[in-house]
Motif scaffolding. Structure first.
Motif, mmCIF file in Angstrom:
data_model
loop_
_atom_site.group_PDB
_atom_site.id
_atom_site.type_symbol
_atom_site.label_atom_id
_atom_site.label_comp_id
_atom_site.label_asym_id
_atom_site.label_seq_id
_atom_site.Cartn_x
_atom_site.Cartn_y
_atom_site.Cartn_z
ATOM 1 N N VAL A 178 7.650 4.726 -9.164
ATOM 2 C CA VAL A 178 6.137 4.186 -9.680
ATOM 3 C C VAL A 178 6.297 5.246 -10.994
ATOM 4 C CG1 VAL A 178 4.007 3.990 -9.424
ATOM 5 C CG2 VAL A 178 5.478 3.559 -7.787
ATOM 6 N N ARG A 215 0.781 -1.211 -0.007
ATOM 7 C CA ARG A 215 0.026 -0.007 -0.052
ATOM 8 C C ARG A 215 0.690 1.306 -0.040
ATOM 9 N NH1 ARG A 215 -3.108 -1.203 3.925
ATOM 10 N NH2 ARG A 215 -5.096 -1.549 2.666
ATOM 11 N N VAL A 216 0.578 2.342 -0.835
ATOM 12 C CA VAL A 216 1.184 3.547 -0.712
ATOM 13 C C VAL A 216 0.904 4.276 0.339
ATOM 14 C CG1 VAL A 216 1.525 5.702 -2.164
ATOM 15 C CG2 VAL A 216 1.297 3.547 -3.471
ATOM 16 N N VAL A 266 5.981 2.621 0.387
ATOM 17 C CA VAL A 266 5.133 1.527 0.459
ATOM 18 C C VAL A 266 5.302 0.612 1.605
ATOM 19 C CG1 VAL A 266 4.816 1.617 -2.056
ATOM 20 C CG2 VAL A 266 6.211 -0.076 -1.006
ATOM 21 N N VAL A 284 -0.339 7.699 -9.648
ATOM 22 C CA VAL A 284 -0.230 7.213 -8.034
ATOM 23 C C VAL A 284 -0.765 7.984 -6.958
ATOM 24 C CG1 VAL A 284 2.161 7.209 -7.629
ATOM 25 C CG2 VAL A 284 0.969 5.294 -6.665
ATOM 26 N N ARG A 285 -1.395 7.645 -5.946
ATOM 27 C CA ARG A 285 -1.798 8.434 -4.904
ATOM 28 C C ARG A 285 -1.721 7.607 -3.569
ATOM 29 N NH1 ARG A 285 -7.904 9.283 -6.775
ATOM 30 N NH2 ARG A 285 -8.641 7.270 -6.669
ATOM 31 N N GLU A 286 -1.615 8.074 -2.429
ATOM 32 C CA GLU A 286 -1.748 7.586 -1.266
ATOM 33 C C GLU A 286 -2.853 6.605 -1.301
ATOM 34 O OE1 GLU A 286 -1.246 9.789 2.062
ATOM 35 O OE2 GLU A 286 0.261 11.259 1.115
ATOM 36 N N GLY A 287 -2.749 5.338 -0.662
ATOM 37 C CA GLY A 287 -3.724 4.417 -0.368
ATOM 38 C C GLY A 287 -3.930 3.521 -1.213
ATOM 39 N N ASP A 288 -2.948 3.790 -2.670
ATOM 40 C CA ASP A 288 -3.202 2.657 -3.807
ATOM 41 C C ASP A 288 -2.471 1.437 -3.572
ATOM 42 O OD1 ASP A 288 -4.516 4.625 -5.380
ATOM 43 O OD2 ASP A 288 -2.941 5.119 -6.573
ATOM 44 N N ILE A 289 -2.939 0.159 -3.927
ATOM 45 C CA ILE A 289 -2.018 -0.945 -3.674
ATOM 46 C C ILE A 289 -1.290 -1.191 -4.960
ATOM 47 C CG2 ILE A 289 -2.697 -3.469 -3.325
ATOM 48 C CD1 ILE A 289 -3.420 -1.732 -1.288
ATOM 49 N N LEU A 290 0.013 -1.511 -4.757
ATOM 50 C CA LEU A 290 0.966 -1.827 -5.920
ATOM 51 C C LEU A 290 1.241 -3.298 -6.001
ATOM 52 C CD1 LEU A 290 3.596 0.964 -5.503
ATOM 53 C CD2 LEU A 290 1.373 0.927 -6.813
#
Length: 80
Positions: free
Chosen positions: A57, A24-25, A43, A61-67
């Motif tokens: 990345v 998670r970001v 992350v 992309v932003r905070e809360g994204d799953i990579l």
């Protein structure tokens, strides 16, 4: 369904776990790259909340994204 042969299992044991890891970001650190097309983020892994690394990345992309990280040991160098 994935079926592993004995030889595949031995190879995985030697090389370690090769499955992708989810992360998670936690924090967007800034833009990098010659044209600012890469975003540097911190992350934290979903399977180990205490472990976090810095990665680069490409794309939005932003905070809360799953990579999905295919390689989870390498850490990006810090921005300057």
């Amino acid at each position: 369904i994935l079926v592993l042969l004995e030889s595949d299992q031995l190879t995985m044991d030697k090389l370690g776990d090769t499955r992708p890891k989810l992360a998670r970001v936690k924090l967007v650190l800034g833009r990098t790259g010659s044209r600012g097309t890469v975003t540097q983020v911190r992350v934290e892994f979903l399977d180990d909340e205490n472990r976090s690394i810095v990665r680069n990345v490409k794309g939005p992309v932003r905070e809360g994204d799953i990579l999905v990280l295919l390689e989870s040991e390498r850490e990006a160098r810090r921005l300057r």
